[in-house]
Design a protein around this motif. Structure first.
Motif, short mmCIF file in Angstrom:
data_model
loop_
_atom_site.label_atom_id
_atom_site.label_comp_id
_atom_site.label_asym_id
_atom_site.label_seq_id
_atom_site.Cartn_x
_atom_site.Cartn_y
_atom_site.Cartn_z
N THR A 3 14.53 -10.58 13.07
CA THR A 3 13.10 -10.89 12.98
C THR A 3 12.28 -9.62 12.79
OG1 THR A 3 13.46 -12.76 14.47
CG2 THR A 3 11.20 -12.03 14.18
N SER A 4 12.58 -8.60 13.57
CA SER A 4 11.87 -7.32 13.45
C SER A 4 12.12 -6.68 12.09
CB SER A 4 12.33 -6.35 14.54
OG SER A 4 12.08 -6.87 15.80
N THR A 5 13.36 -6.70 11.66
CA THR A 5 13.72 -6.07 10.39
C THR A 5 13.01 -6.75 9.22
OG1 THR A 5 15.88 -5.52 11.32
CG2 THR A 5 15.66 -5.36 8.94
N ILE A 6 12.99 -8.06 9.22
CA ILE A 6 12.31 -8.79 8.15
C ILE A 6 10.80 -8.48 8.18
CG2 ILE A 6 11.62 -11.10 7.36
CD1 ILE A 6 14.46 -12.02 8.21
N GLY A 7 10.23 -8.41 9.38
CA GLY A 7 8.81 -8.08 9.50
C GLY A 7 8.48 -6.70 8.95
N ILE A 8 9.30 -5.71 9.28
CA ILE A 8 9.06 -4.34 8.81
C ILE A 8 9.25 -4.25 7.30
CG2 ILE A 8 10.03 -2.01 8.84
CD1 ILE A 8 8.15 -2.43 11.12
N VAL A 9 10.29 -4.88 6.78
CA VAL A 9 10.53 -4.84 5.33
C VAL A 9 9.38 -5.52 4.59
CG1 VAL A 9 12.04 -5.67 3.48
CG2 VAL A 9 13.03 -4.62 5.52
N THR A 10 8.87 -6.61 5.13
CA THR A 10 7.72 -7.28 4.52
C THR A 10 6.51 -6.36 4.49
OG1 THR A 10 8.54 -9.42 5.28
CG2 THR A 10 6.22 -9.30 4.65
N LEU A 11 6.31 -5.58 5.54
CA LEU A 11 5.16 -4.68 5.61
C LEU A 11 5.22 -3.55 4.58
CD1 LEU A 11 4.55 -4.47 9.45
CD2 LEU A 11 3.01 -5.39 7.72
N ILE A 12 6.40 -3.25 4.07
CA ILE A 12 6.49 -2.25 3.01
C ILE A 12 5.71 -2.71 1.78
CG2 ILE A 12 8.06 -1.12 1.37
CD1 ILE A 12 10.22 -1.24 3.55
N PHE A 13 5.84 -4.00 1.47
CA PHE A 13 5.27 -4.53 0.24
C PHE A 13 3.90 -5.17 0.43
CE2 PHE A 13 9.92 -4.77 0.06
CZ PHE A 13 10.13 -3.86 -0.96
N ALA A 14 3.63 -5.69 1.61
CA ALA A 14 2.36 -6.38 1.87
C ALA A 14 1.85 -5.94 3.24
CB ALA A 14 2.55 -7.89 1.83
N HIS A 15 0.87 -5.03 3.25
CA HIS A 15 0.35 -4.57 4.53
C HIS A 15 -1.17 -4.69 4.60
CE1 HIS A 15 1.42 -1.12 1.89
NE2 HIS A 15 0.14 -0.83 2.05
N ASP A 16 -1.71 -5.64 3.89
CA ASP A 16 -3.14 -5.93 3.96
C ASP A 16 -3.38 -6.96 5.06
OD1 ASP A 16 -3.72 -4.22 1.86
OD2 ASP A 16 -3.44 -5.80 0.35
N TRP A 17 -4.65 -7.10 5.41
CA TRP A 17 -5.03 -8.09 6.41
C TRP A 17 -5.02 -9.46 5.75
CZ3 TRP A 17 -5.16 -8.09 11.39
CH2 TRP A 17 -5.78 -9.13 12.05
N PRO A 18 -4.53 -10.52 6.33
CA PRO A 18 -4.04 -10.75 7.68
C PRO A 18 -2.53 -10.64 7.83
CG PRO A 18 -4.35 -12.87 6.66
CD PRO A 18 -4.73 -11.82 5.63
N ILE A 19 -1.81 -10.37 6.72
CA ILE A 19 -0.34 -10.30 6.78
C ILE A 19 0.11 -9.19 7.72
CG2 ILE A 19 0.05 -8.80 4.79
CD1 ILE A 19 2.10 -11.90 5.52
N PHE A 20 -0.67 -8.12 7.82
CA PHE A 20 -0.33 -7.01 8.71
C PHE A 20 -0.23 -7.49 10.16
CE2 PHE A 20 -1.70 -3.51 11.49
CZ PHE A 20 -0.71 -2.58 11.21
N GLY A 21 -1.23 -8.20 10.61
CA GLY A 21 -1.22 -8.70 11.99
C GLY A 21 -0.11 -9.71 12.23
N ILE A 22 0.13 -10.57 11.27
CA ILE A 22 1.18 -11.58 11.42
C ILE A 22 2.54 -10.92 11.49
CG2 ILE A 22 2.30 -13.52 10.26
CD1 ILE A 22 -0.54 -14.20 9.12
N MET A 23 2.80 -9.96 10.62
CA MET A 23 4.10 -9.28 10.63
C MET A 23 4.28 -8.43 11.90
SD MET A 23 5.95 -10.30 8.21
CE MET A 23 5.21 -11.90 8.27
N LEU A 24 3.20 -7.83 12.39
CA LEU A 24 3.31 -7.09 13.66
C LEU A 24 3.67 -8.02 14.80
CD1 LEU A 24 0.53 -4.36 13.72
CD2 LEU A 24 2.98 -4.10 13.36
N MET A 25 3.20 -9.26 14.75
CA MET A 25 3.57 -10.24 15.76
C MET A 25 5.09 -10.50 15.71
SD MET A 25 2.30 -14.17 16.23
CE MET A 25 3.19 -14.71 14.77
#
Length: 118
Positions: A3-25
């Motif tokens: 779960t953490s790994t998928i969240g971090i990899v997603t943040l490489i490509f999409a780190h705008d709001w609100p995806i940033f907060g969702i992925m940090l969760m």
């Protein structure tokens, strides 16, 4: 950990709001679950005292926080994508180590209770 790994990899490509907060969760949830499992597994170590084992875990976790914070200070100048890429690399290394070296034997009969019928 996945779960953490998928969240971090997603943040490489999409780190705008609100995806940033969702992925940090997702990253926080995955890290919390991993730490819970790590502490549970560590409590089963009998070759050293429980105090020693948890002190080593505490020191290792804090050392990782210090080194990670230090790296972010240098990497953020190159962009937030670089920060998430380096974090993802470390998550993938940890994932690989877990798959290769984390072999836990489960005792399936430990939780069974015998009921006497009178």
């Amino acid at each position: 950990m996945l779960t953490s790994t998928i969240g971090i990899v997603t943040l490489i490509f999409a780190h705008d709001w609100p995806i940033f907060g969702i992925m940090l969760m997702f990253v926080g949830f995955g890290d919390g679950a991993c730490l819970t499992l790590l502490n549970s597994y560590s409590a089963t170590i009998k070759s050293r005292s429980t105090r020693t084992v948890f002190n080593i875990l505490y020191m290792g976790t804090n050392l990782g926080v210090v080194i990670g914070t230090l790296l972010v200070g240098f990497l953020l100048a190159k962009g937030v994508t670089v920060v998430f890429t380096v974090a993802a690399i470390f998550y993938l290394i940890l994932f690989f180590i877990t798959i290769v070296d984390f072999n836990v034997k489960f005792d399936r009969t430990a939780g069974e209770k015998k009921v006497l019928v009178v």
